[in-house]
Design a protein around this motif. Structure first.
Motif, short mmCIF file in Angstrom:
data_model
loop_
_atom_site.label_atom_id
_atom_site.label_comp_id
_atom_site.label_asym_id
_atom_site.label_seq_id
_atom_site.Cartn_x
_atom_site.Cartn_y
_atom_site.Cartn_z
N THR A 83 0.85 -1.17 0.00
CA THR A 83 0.00 0.00 0.00
C THR A 83 0.90 1.23 0.00
OG1 THR A 83 -0.09 0.00 2.39
CG2 THR A 83 -1.87 -1.15 1.24
N THR A 127 1.25 5.59 0.48
CA THR A 127 0.71 6.75 1.16
C THR A 127 0.93 7.98 0.29
OG1 THR A 127 1.20 5.80 3.31
CG2 THR A 127 0.89 8.19 3.23
N LYS A 128 -0.13 8.76 0.10
CA LYS A 128 0.01 10.00 -0.67
C LYS A 128 0.78 11.00 0.18
CE LYS A 128 -1.66 11.20 -4.20
NZ LYS A 128 -1.09 11.02 -5.54
N VAL A 129 1.94 11.41 -0.33
CA VAL A 129 2.79 12.35 0.40
C VAL A 129 2.84 13.69 -0.33
CG1 VAL A 129 5.13 12.78 1.26
CG2 VAL A 129 4.15 10.48 1.40
N LEU A 174 8.76 9.89 5.99
CA LEU A 174 7.73 9.84 4.96
C LEU A 174 7.77 11.12 4.13
CD1 LEU A 174 5.69 7.93 3.87
CD2 LEU A 174 4.00 8.87 5.43
N LYS A 213 6.08 4.49 0.13
CA LYS A 213 5.76 3.38 1.03
C LYS A 213 5.52 3.97 2.43
CE LYS A 213 9.67 1.45 0.57
NZ LYS A 213 10.86 0.63 0.67
N PRO A 214 4.55 3.44 3.15
CA PRO A 214 4.33 3.93 4.53
C PRO A 214 5.55 3.61 5.40
CG PRO A 214 2.53 2.49 3.81
CD PRO A 214 3.58 2.44 2.76
N ASN A 221 3.29 9.28 -4.30
CA ASN A 221 3.13 8.24 -3.28
C ASN A 221 4.46 7.68 -2.81
OD1 ASN A 221 0.24 8.23 -3.56
ND2 ASN A 221 0.55 7.18 -5.49
#
Length: 187
Positions: free
Chosen positions: A5, A7-9, A92, A183-184, A181
């Motif tokens: 999954t 994460t939108k950063v 992040l 990676k978390p 995006n």
């Protein structure tokens, strides 16, 4: 194999800003006197983008806000030492070295633009500093070139930092600046 999954950063406005800034700066840098109109308009683009980034640093998403990543110079130096030891913490958003680079790049770009306005005003009697007069034109020109060249050096260091971070953390940071995006942290 499971697809991780993401994460939108980096939000769309920040990504568009980033790539337009790259284009605007290098168009200005490569045109200079030969294509003065293009050089000047690229400089105006860079200035407008810098104004946008300053505003976005206060109202943008969590990772775009200055409050989320600005840190002390000592924190940036400590992070660089960890990178040299190949043991940096993964962030992040911007890491402390990236935060320092953002400040340096924004300052250098702003000084490049402002001295460019002064050169344009002194040489052509045009632009926002048209009334500056031609008395210090050579000084403004030297300062403009100094800051433009400093910006190129900072860009090279920025790209090197992105490459090192991408290698150490096994993620393509340049690609993340295209789609936004990452990676978390928990993966």
């Amino acid at each position: 194999m499971n697809t991780p999954t993401l994460t939108k950063v980096w939000d769309l406005p920040l990504r568009v800003f980033h790539w337009l800034l790259v284009i605007g700066f290098f168009v200005a840098y490569l045109t200079e006197d030969e294509l003065l109109d293009i050089h000047v308009w690229a400089g105006y683009l860079v200035f407008g983008l810098l104004v946008f980034r300053l505003v976005w640093g206060f109202i943008g998403n969590r990772y775009a806000r200055f409050a989320s990543f600005l840190c002390s110079p000592m924190a940036s130096i400590a992070y660089i030492k960890d990178v040299v030891a190949l043991k940096p913490k993964r962030y992040l958003g911007h890491n402390p070295a990236g935060a320092a680079m953002i400040v340096l790049l924004l300052a250098s770009l702003l000084l490049t633009v402002l001295t460019g306005f002064a050169v344009y005003g002194a040489d052509q009697g045009a632009g926002p500093l048209a009334s500056i007069g031609s008395a210090n034109e050579d000084l403004w020109e030297e300062l403009h070139e100094l800051f433009a060249n400093l910006t190129v050096v900072l860009v090279v260091l920025h790209i090197a930092g992105v490459a090192v971070e991408s290698f150490i953390h096994k993620e393509n940071l340049a690609k993340a600046m295209v789609h936004g995006n990452k990676k978390p942290l928990d993966e």
